[in-house]
Design an enzyme around this catalytic site. Structure first.
Site, PDB file in Angstrom:
ATOM      1  N   ASP A 233       5.397   7.541   5.558  1.00 20.82           N
ATOM      2  CA  ASP A 233       4.965   8.524   6.552  1.00 20.82           C
ATOM      3  C   ASP A 233       4.404   7.818   7.784  1.00 20.82           C
ATOM      4  O   ASP A 233       3.275   7.308   7.753  1.00 20.82           O
ATOM      5  CB  ASP A 233       3.886   9.439   5.944  1.00 20.82           C
ATOM      6  CG  ASP A 233       3.374  10.468   6.941  1.00 20.82           C
ATOM      7  OD1 ASP A 233       4.010  10.653   8.003  1.00 20.82           O
ATOM      8  OD2 ASP A 233       2.333  11.101   6.648  1.00 20.82           O
ATOM      9  N   PRO A 234       5.153   7.772   8.884  1.00 19.93           N
ATOM     10  CA  PRO A 234       4.663   7.104  10.099  1.00 19.93           C
ATOM     11  C   PRO A 234       3.377   7.717  10.640  1.00 19.93           C
ATOM     12  O   PRO A 234       2.637   7.066  11.378  1.00 19.93           O
ATOM     13  CB  PRO A 234       5.817   7.275  11.097  1.00 19.93           C
ATOM     14  CG  PRO A 234       7.023   7.532  10.253  1.00 19.93           C
ATOM     15  CD  PRO A 234       6.526   8.282   9.056  1.00 19.93           C
TER      16      PRO A 234
ATOM     17  N   LYS B 148       3.287  -3.388   7.202  1.00 23.94           N
ATOM     18  CA  LYS B 148       3.421  -3.786   5.801  1.00 23.94           C
ATOM     19  C   LYS B 148       4.844  -3.526   5.299  1.00 23.94           C
ATOM     20  O   LYS B 148       5.458  -4.368   4.623  1.00 23.94           O
ATOM     21  CB  LYS B 148       2.412  -3.022   4.937  1.00 23.94           C
ATOM     22  CG  LYS B 148       0.979  -3.532   5.001  1.00 23.94           C
ATOM     23  CD  LYS B 148       0.088  -2.715   4.099  1.00 23.94           C
ATOM     24  CE  LYS B 148      -1.342  -3.223   4.122  1.00 23.94           C
ATOM     25  NZ  LYS B 148      -1.482  -4.570   3.485  1.00 23.94           N
TER      26      LYS B 148
ATOM     27  N   SER C 262       0.841  -1.196   0.000  1.00 29.12           N
ATOM     28  CA  SER C 262       0.000   0.000   0.000  1.00 29.12           C
ATOM     29  C   SER C 262       0.876   1.245   0.000  1.00 29.12           C
ATOM     30  O   SER C 262       1.959   1.246   0.587  1.00 29.12           O
ATOM     31  CB  SER C 262      -0.908   0.014   1.233  1.00 29.12           C
ATOM     32  OG  SER C 262      -1.700   1.190   1.274  1.00 29.12           O
TER      33      SER C 262
END
Length: 284
Positions: free
Chosen positions: A164-165, A188, A159
């Site tokens: 970006d955490p 992921k 995805s």
């Protein structure tokens, strides 16, 4: 990148028109939407593929057999979140003779059955399995099973957003005050890193927002490192994603690549009376 994707799809259609033997490919998540498209596309090309679909439970298996008309021995039941030893035993048996694995499993966001007292809206989470168990441990087990079974090429459907955490998708399923749960994109990406370091040939595709529209109608756009998130259109039909996953097994240009995938909005219908394919808005 977009031109590379188009050329690879066209070239694979030409160069693999006379394969000596169908490729045995395991498709996990075949009972889901994207994995189901992959499985059906392979079933429709028996000269190229001999797919084995993996469903999570017996009900999903029976539904897949009924909807596709495939043979009963073409669908097996393996829960990726099951006990590690039991999973490996079943995986090695199901993966026997396969040359490739397409991973389409993912934790699924859905209503948990509870209500948020502040908003009055249903709480969203992962009642069928947290990302840690499905997207990290589950995918790691699949990669281990592929390696133990002699599979050469693993294709992983991931995805966009993993760089970006703070991506909002990571908030779903988090347990307030504990830091546990959620973080689906982070888990992921951890599985992707594990695959890239496994020594297996890999292809990793990060689709944008998945939509249920017919494939083959939109122009696909390829990028890396979430740069495509800056675009106004960040969605892509599941059928198109499935086609890219399938094509990645037919052309060497896809090997050991990781890329993002979105689509441009479909072109507006031509005004009545004007010829199709007029210069205005035509593709490059």
């Amino acid at each position: 990148m977009r031109r590379w994707l188009c050329c690879a799809i066209v070239a694979s259609s030409l160069s693999h028109s006379a394969m000596a033997e169908p490729m045995r490919v395991v498709v996990t998540g075949a009972g889901g939407q994207t994995g189901g498209h992959v499985f059906r596309k392979m079933l429709a090309r028996p000269d190229r593929f001999s797919p084995i679909g993996i469903a999570r439970n017996e009900a999903s298996r029976e539904a897949l057999i009924e909807s596709t008309g495939c043979k009963e021995d073409q669908v097996a039941v393996i829960d990726v979140a099951s006990v590690p030893g039991l999973y490996m035993e079943k995986a090695i048996a199901a993966f026997a003779g396969a040359v490739a694995l397409v991973i389409c499993t993912s934790a699924k966001v859905k209503p948990t059955g509870a209500t948020d007292p502040e908003t009055g809206r249903p709480k969203m989470g992962f009642p069928d399995g947290q990302p840690y168990h499905v997207d990290w441990l589950g995918q790691r087990r699949q990669i281990d099973g592929a390696k133990a079974s002699g599979v050469k090429h693993v294709v992983l459907c991931g995805s966009m957003g993993g760089t970006d955490p703070e991506n909002r998708l990571n908030d779903f399923g988090r347990v307030p005050g504990s830091g546990a749960g959620g973080n689906i994109l982070l888990w992921k990406r951890r599985a992707e890193k594990y695959l890239m370091e496994s020594g297996l040939t890999y292809t990793i595709v990060h689709p944008g927002g998945l939509i249920n529209e017919p494939g083959g109608q939109r122009r696909l756009v390829v990028g890396v490192d979430d740069q495509l998130l800056a675009r106004s259109s960040r969605s892509v039909p599941r059928e198109d994603v499935a086609e890219v996953l399938v094509q990645s097994l037919l052309h060497p240009d896809y090997e050991n690549r990781s890329f993002d995938l979105v689509s441009e909005p479909p072109p507006p219908p031509s005004p009545e009376g004007s010829p199709e394919g007029s210069p205005e808005g035509s593709p490059e």
